[in-house]
Scaffold this motif. Structure first.
Motif, mmCIF file in Angstrom:
data_model
loop_
_atom_site.group_PDB
_atom_site.id
_atom_site.type_symbol
_atom_site.label_atom_id
_atom_site.label_comp_id
_atom_site.label_asym_id
_atom_site.label_seq_id
_atom_site.Cartn_x
_atom_site.Cartn_y
_atom_site.Cartn_z
ATOM 1 N N PRO A 62 0.796 -1.234 0.000
ATOM 2 C CA PRO A 62 0.000 0.000 0.000
ATOM 3 C C PRO A 62 0.826 1.281 0.000
ATOM 4 O O PRO A 62 0.520 2.224 -0.741
ATOM 5 N N GLY A 63 1.878 1.323 0.807
ATOM 6 C CA GLY A 63 2.704 2.526 0.853
ATOM 7 C C GLY A 63 3.412 2.776 -0.462
ATOM 8 O O GLY A 63 3.453 3.917 -0.962
ATOM 9 N N GLU A 64 3.991 1.739 -1.016
ATOM 10 C CA GLU A 64 4.672 1.867 -2.299
ATOM 11 C C GLU A 64 3.677 2.238 -3.391
ATOM 12 O O GLU A 64 3.970 3.059 -4.279
ATOM 13 N N ALA A 65 2.466 1.659 -3.324
ATOM 14 C CA ALA A 65 1.437 1.941 -4.327
ATOM 15 C C ALA A 65 1.001 3.400 -4.275
ATOM 16 O O ALA A 65 0.790 4.041 -5.313
ATOM 17 N N ARG A 66 0.865 3.948 -3.063
ATOM 18 C CA ARG A 66 0.459 5.342 -2.926
ATOM 19 C C ARG A 66 1.495 6.267 -3.580
ATOM 20 O O ARG A 66 1.155 7.201 -4.305
ATOM 21 N N LEU A 71 -5.119 1.729 -10.810
ATOM 22 C CA LEU A 71 -4.017 0.808 -10.525
ATOM 23 C C LEU A 71 -4.530 -0.616 -10.387
ATOM 24 O O LEU A 71 -5.440 -0.891 -9.605
ATOM 25 N N ALA A 72 -3.928 -1.518 -11.172
ATOM 26 C CA ALA A 72 -4.183 -2.947 -11.013
ATOM 27 C C ALA A 72 -3.328 -3.452 -9.869
ATOM 28 O O ALA A 72 -2.111 -3.230 -9.849
ATOM 29 N N VAL A 73 -3.958 -4.103 -8.895
ATOM 30 C CA VAL A 73 -3.255 -4.533 -7.688
ATOM 31 C C VAL A 73 -3.164 -6.054 -7.622
ATOM 32 O O VAL A 73 -4.062 -6.766 -8.083
ATOM 33 N N ALA A 74 -2.072 -6.527 -7.052
ATOM 34 C CA ALA A 74 -1.842 -7.961 -6.885
ATOM 35 C C ALA A 74 -2.287 -8.368 -5.482
ATOM 36 O O ALA A 74 -1.619 -8.031 -4.496
ATOM 37 N N VAL A 75 -3.418 -9.041 -5.403
ATOM 38 C CA VAL A 75 -3.960 -9.450 -4.101
ATOM 39 C C VAL A 75 -4.304 -10.941 -4.054
ATOM 40 O O VAL A 75 -4.998 -11.394 -3.144
ATOM 41 N N GLY A 76 -3.805 -11.708 -5.031
ATOM 42 C CA GLY A 76 -4.004 -13.150 -4.969
ATOM 43 C C GLY A 76 -4.543 -13.806 -6.221
ATOM 44 O O GLY A 76 -4.604 -15.033 -6.298
ATOM 45 N N SER A 77 -4.942 -13.021 -7.217
ATOM 46 C CA SER A 77 -5.415 -13.604 -8.475
ATOM 47 C C SER A 77 -4.233 -13.810 -9.417
ATOM 48 O O SER A 77 -3.133 -13.305 -9.174
ATOM 49 N N SER A 78 -4.460 -14.539 -10.504
ATOM 50 C CA SER A 78 -3.400 -14.813 -11.467
ATOM 51 C C SER A 78 -3.996 -14.880 -12.864
ATOM 52 O O SER A 78 -5.109 -15.387 -13.052
ATOM 53 N N HIS A 79 -3.256 -14.372 -13.831
ATOM 54 C CA HIS A 79 -3.714 -14.448 -15.213
ATOM 55 C C HIS A 79 -3.826 -15.899 -15.683
ATOM 56 O O HIS A 79 -3.097 -16.777 -15.212
ATOM 57 N N ALA A 80 -4.745 -16.133 -16.619
ATOM 58 C CA ALA A 80 -4.840 -17.389 -17.366
ATOM 59 C C ALA A 80 -5.192 -18.603 -16.510
ATOM 60 O O ALA A 80 -4.921 -19.733 -16.903
ATOM 61 N N MET A 81 -5.805 -18.388 -15.334
ATOM 62 C CA MET A 81 -6.232 -19.528 -14.528
ATOM 63 C C MET A 81 -7.417 -20.228 -15.191
ATOM 64 O O MET A 81 -8.365 -19.585 -15.642
ATOM 65 N N LEU A 96 -8.357 -14.474 -2.476
ATOM 66 C CA LEU A 96 -7.843 -13.114 -2.427
ATOM 67 C C LEU A 96 -7.555 -12.661 -0.998
ATOM 68 O O LEU A 96 -8.200 -13.118 -0.056
ATOM 69 N N ASN A 97 -6.601 -11.762 -0.875
ATOM 70 C CA ASN A 97 -6.257 -11.175 0.415
ATOM 71 C C ASN A 97 -7.110 -9.910 0.595
ATOM 72 O O ASN A 97 -6.736 -8.823 0.170
ATOM 73 N N HIS A 98 -8.265 -10.077 1.211
ATOM 74 C CA HIS A 98 -9.211 -8.966 1.324
ATOM 75 C C HIS A 98 -8.743 -7.908 2.324
ATOM 76 O O HIS A 98 -9.096 -6.731 2.184
ATOM 77 N N GLU A 99 -7.946 -8.303 3.294
ATOM 78 C CA GLU A 99 -7.411 -7.331 4.232
ATOM 79 C C GLU A 99 -6.430 -6.403 3.520
ATOM 80 O O GLU A 99 -6.433 -5.189 3.728
ATOM 81 N N LEU A 100 -5.581 -6.976 2.676
ATOM 82 C CA LEU A 100 -4.666 -6.163 1.885
ATOM 83 C C LEU A 100 -5.452 -5.253 0.943
ATOM 84 O O LEU A 100 -5.112 -4.070 0.779
ATOM 85 N N LEU A 101 -6.497 -5.778 0.324
ATOM 86 C CA LEU A 101 -7.311 -4.971 -0.574
ATOM 87 C C LEU A 101 -7.920 -3.786 0.166
ATOM 88 O O LEU A 101 -7.947 -2.659 -0.355
ATOM 89 N N LYS A 102 -8.374 -4.001 1.371
ATOM 90 C CA LYS A 102 -8.936 -2.910 2.174
ATOM 91 C C LYS A 102 -7.895 -1.828 2.414
ATOM 92 O O LYS A 102 -8.184 -0.627 2.295
ATOM 93 N N ARG A 103 -6.671 -2.242 2.742
ATOM 94 C CA ARG A 103 -5.609 -1.271 2.990
ATOM 95 C C ARG A 103 -5.258 -0.503 1.714
ATOM 96 O O ARG A 103 -4.998 0.709 1.758
ATOM 97 N N LEU A 104 -5.276 -1.181 0.584
ATOM 98 C CA LEU A 104 -4.994 -0.523 -0.685
ATOM 99 C C LEU A 104 -6.094 0.477 -1.038
ATOM 100 O O LEU A 104 -5.817 1.589 -1.493
ATOM 101 N N ASP A 105 -7.333 0.084 -0.800
ATOM 102 C CA ASP A 105 -8.454 0.970 -1.083
ATOM 103 C C ASP A 105 -8.376 2.232 -0.229
ATOM 104 O O ASP A 105 -8.674 3.339 -0.691
ATOM 105 N N GLU A 106 -7.968 2.079 1.020
ATOM 106 C CA GLU A 106 -7.845 3.230 1.919
ATOM 107 C C GLU A 106 -6.649 4.110 1.553
ATOM 108 O O GLU A 106 -6.677 5.329 1.756
ATOM 109 N N ALA A 107 -5.608 3.500 0.989
ATOM 110 C CA ALA A 107 -4.365 4.235 0.722
ATOM 111 C C ALA A 107 -4.373 4.992 -0.596
ATOM 112 O O ALA A 107 -3.664 5.994 -0.743
ATOM 113 N N LEU A 108 -5.177 4.531 -1.567
ATOM 114 C CA LEU A 108 -5.054 5.060 -2.925
ATOM 115 C C LEU A 108 -6.227 5.946 -3.319
ATOM 116 O O LEU A 108 -7.377 5.620 -3.032
#
Length: 285
Positions: A160-164, A175-185, A192-204
């Protein structure tokens, strides 16, 4: 209906706490299926053409782009065109003249400072030419046949800090964020890491985008949208159902030679999938 702008659709979705679905298209049948599904669901939608899709079409962007623009302009719902995973500045420049209102510039494979410099240059050019620009920080993985990144690998998750700082310094609009998904599955087993997503949403201060959504189960996807994802990228899910439908049709009609039979079956399967996924990503709103 006139061609819509990706940025406007994403902003509207974010304001309603839902997401706009962006489907990758490779053939005219993909384009037709996505629009038919969007019309059935009465939902706006984004058609995405990737740099890899352009390479498949002998490096020519305009044939598929012009077909997509023509279909979008005839649609009963708002449809936007987005250039996906562009690494070549030349292709980005072509997209601006081909009906694309937005692009995702892909420099996530580079070290941070190089990613930032390349993305800043792409964003400056895009904004000067009226385009909305998306970037990626952290590696979603699975692109170009590469295996998904391990959850603990360096760069596998967006900080989150680096993303901001990246958003501020690059000037990107999303911004496309990496929270646990992968291309071509090909299986919907991503967690998904929903806690990380919450922090990213708050930071950006910009909308968040989820790549590799084909591998995310419905419940996880709906939770991610409720948690701040405003644009959901989907590609492999359409290819899976199209291929399965064509395989069944060819197997069931061994003497048939007219491609319209199996292409219609593939198109119908993709349309049904679009309707279903649009309901998932827009349910939160």
């Amino acid at each position: 209906m006139s061609l819509a702008a990706t940025g406007a659709l994403v902003s509207e979705a974010a304001a309603k706490s839902c997401a706009v679905a962006a489907f990758n298209v490779i053939t005219l049948e993909h384009v037709e299926a996505v629009i038919a599904g969007a019309e059935a669901a009465r939902s706006p939608v984004v058609l995405q053409v990737s740099e890899n899709a352009v390479k498949f079409r002998h490096g020519q962007l305009l044939p598929l782009a012009r077909a997509a623009v023509t279909a979008a302009e005839a649609a009963a719902v708002p449809v936007a065109l987005h250039m996906d995973h562009v690494k070549e500045h030349g292709l980005l420049h072509q997209a601006a003249d081909a009906g694309f209102s937005s692009a995702m510039f892909d420099a996530a494979h580079l070290p941070y400072e190089q990613n930032l410099a390349a993305t800043r240059a792409a964003a400056d050019w895009a904004h000067a030419h009226g385009m909305w620009i998306e970037a990626e920080l952290g590696e979603v993985g699975g692109k170009d046949g590469q295996p998904p990144l391990d959850a603990h690998a360096p760069g596998a998750r967006t900080d989150p800090g680096e993303a901001r700082q990246f958003v501020r310094d690059s000037g990107v609009d999303a911004l496309a964020v990496a929270v646990g998904s992968s291309h071509a599955m090909t299986s919907r087993t991503a967690s998904l890491n929903h806690e990380l997503l919450k922090r990213l949403d708050e930071a950006l201060p910009v909308p968040l985008v989820l790549h590799g959504s084909s591998g995310v189960p419905d419940e996880e996807l709906a939770t991610a949208v409720a948690g701040g994802i405003a644009k959901v990228n989907i590609g492999t899910a359409l290819n899976i159902v199209m291929t399965d439908a064509i395989r069944r049709h060819v197997t069931g009609h061994p003497g048939a030679v007219d491609p319209r039979g199996y292409l219609a079956a593939g198109r119908k399967a993709m349309t049904d999938t679009v309707v279903h996924l649009l309901a998932v990503v827009r349910a939160s709103g």
